[in-house]
Design a protein around this motif. Sequence first.
Motif, mmCIF file in Angstrom:
data_model
loop_
_atom_site.group_PDB
_atom_site.id
_atom_site.type_symbol
_atom_site.label_atom_id
_atom_site.label_comp_id
_atom_site.label_asym_id
_atom_site.label_seq_id
_atom_site.Cartn_x
_atom_site.Cartn_y
_atom_site.Cartn_z
ATOM 1 N N TRP B 62 0.848 -1.198 0.000
ATOM 2 C CA TRP B 62 0.000 0.000 0.000
ATOM 3 C C TRP B 62 0.879 1.242 0.000
ATOM 4 O O TRP B 62 0.518 2.272 -0.575
ATOM 5 C CB TRP B 62 -0.937 -0.001 1.206
ATOM 6 N N HIS B 78 -6.644 1.732 -6.415
ATOM 7 C CA HIS B 78 -7.410 0.888 -5.493
ATOM 8 C C HIS B 78 -6.759 1.127 -4.133
ATOM 9 O O HIS B 78 -5.576 0.872 -3.968
ATOM 10 C CB HIS B 78 -7.174 -0.546 -5.985
ATOM 11 N N LEU B 80 -7.088 1.429 0.353
ATOM 12 C CA LEU B 80 -7.787 1.240 1.625
ATOM 13 C C LEU B 80 -8.519 2.533 1.965
ATOM 14 O O LEU B 80 -7.934 3.621 1.902
ATOM 15 C CB LEU B 80 -6.775 0.924 2.724
ATOM 16 N N SER B 163 -6.211 1.035 7.817
ATOM 17 C CA SER B 163 -7.018 0.095 7.037
ATOM 18 C C SER B 163 -8.253 -0.278 7.823
ATOM 19 O O SER B 163 -8.256 -0.240 9.062
ATOM 20 C CB SER B 163 -6.212 -1.182 6.753
ATOM 21 N N ASP B 237 -14.568 -0.852 2.196
ATOM 22 C CA ASP B 237 -13.208 -1.281 2.523
ATOM 23 C C ASP B 237 -12.186 -0.624 1.608
ATOM 24 O O ASP B 237 -11.152 -0.179 2.065
ATOM 25 C CB ASP B 237 -13.075 -2.799 2.435
ATOM 26 N N LYS B 238 -12.469 -0.592 0.306
ATOM 27 C CA LYS B 238 -11.543 0.059 -0.628
ATOM 28 C C LYS B 238 -12.290 1.135 -1.400
ATOM 29 O O LYS B 238 -13.478 0.986 -1.714
ATOM 30 C CB LYS B 238 -10.984 -0.938 -1.653
#
Lengths: 195, 395
Positions: B62, B78, B80, B163, B237-238
């Motif tokens: 990430w 994409h 978090l 996250s 979540d994303k």
Amino acid sequence: MSEQSISVAIIDPNAVRAAILIEGLNAAGISRVSVIEETANLLRRLVQLEPDVVIIDLESPSRDVLEQMFQVSRVVQRPVAMFVDQSDSAMIQAAVDAGVSAYVVDGLKKERVKSIVDMAISRFNAFARLQKELDHAKNELADRKVIDKAKGILMKSRGFSEEEAYALLRKTAMNQKARLVDIARSVITAAELLG
Amino acid sequence: MNTVTTDDGHQPQDSPPEAGDRPTVRAGFMPLIDAAVLIVARERGFAAAEGLDLVLARETSWANIRDRLLVGHFDVAHMLAPMPIAAKLGIGHVRMPMIAPYVLALGGNSIAVSQPVWEAMCLAHGDEPAGPGDTSRAVAAVARSRRAAGAEPLTFAMTYPFSGHNYELRYWLAAGGLDPDVDVRLVVIPPPYMVDAMVAGQIDGMCVGAPWPSLAVENGIGRTVTTKAEIWKASPDKVLAARAAWAETHPRLIDALIRACEAATRWCADPAHHLDLADLLARPAYVGVPAEIIHRALTGRLKVAASGQWVDFPDYLQFPTDGGTAPATRHALWFAAQMLRWGQVPNAAEAYAAAHAVTRPDIWARALGRELPVPRLAPVDGEFFDGTAFDARDL
């Protein structure tokens, strides 16, 4: 903190690249350099080493592991990303382009950090160039073998000399605006098909 | 960074038309099922239909996604859902104005524990604990008896400090009565390495996105105990994240991309496409795990124990088609509240301001020609498993 006492940890699975970085850092007067290859016990290794600077290959999944350690850990000093200083956007760009990142403990002199990160950037770039040259040389060698094989086929089937075989390949490539090696490949394919 | 190109040897029959002169949008992603919308937008031609050449690059961390977005290797990513807020605040890193104009998926995470911990949880509970309430109390009992016995604390892995995994895991542990910073050890492990870490005995539990917990179950070493959807209903979540400056200067591209994502979301949500989607995501260039495992997450029918116990989690992973792809200020504020709760940020006013600033339903509405969604800030019934009400009106 004196320059001699600066400790650097390198997280890079590529041993050759790590070695050329160590060599560069040593030449710059930094002798306390360690490489962490195995990342399973990353935290333990970092606690042992207590590095002032961590240099990490961007391809390493351990980057996220490091960022968490530096968020919560009470056992390691808190290095932060080299990018915290807003003024260093050129260095950020150069580092990410080169595929390297660095984490630095707070309080280290900015010029010192910059020279270490610059060193990492230049060595990563040099390594990438070497890698590219090596790949190029390998490809050339492979191409050469294909061309030699095609020449051999023409010499055998048409009774050409080596020079004549090469001249025919080259002329065909020029006429068809194709690469010599591609023509050579089709000669080999044709020979295989026709027996 | 592996750019997914047409020469990866896995190009489908129905590959998108030639890129030609279409403007390029570069997107980074991590190998997780909820990258599906971006992958489908490219592979099923939805991006091309919007006039875009969507180029995808698989990443290994990430941190890389954030940095490559920062320096312009990527236009969007994409990401978090809490990351754009953390980036905007500059926690541990340079401040970086980012926006989140689209939600890529809801749910998708689950918590799995190792077989020995599961057995200890069953002993503590007197029976098999079921659901987030029972399991959180059971795991708390196990963690406390470990401490009392002077043993090493339980170690749980998640994927990144900012996250949903980190916050949901902490929420679940805390609801059972544990202090996640004292009673257990929390570590970050990249998703593809979680199963190995559990096999090696380095971790006792994990909170991670699909399909990785299912792999732990499949390998016979783990047991799924609860899911994100059970802990925090219908939560993102994303998100699709973009550099604020890029979105500002490329409104037509971001709008076209959002329309392509919305078409891809509808495609992904259709159960008739789940087998095809599982095959697509299974490719090494994308998620690279067996299609059968991916298919389970898409259907929400999960094997929770290696012995063959299956449980239906209807909302396990959702591609929302009812306007749920609009980023909600409520959710961003909850993430900011977790950053404050766990001491990641000191200043509440700044954290909440950042949550407001990155959440851009206005861009979503503009791109899709929809009404701007009305923010829901009052408590929502049954949102959290422990009955706690989250009131975002006063933040």
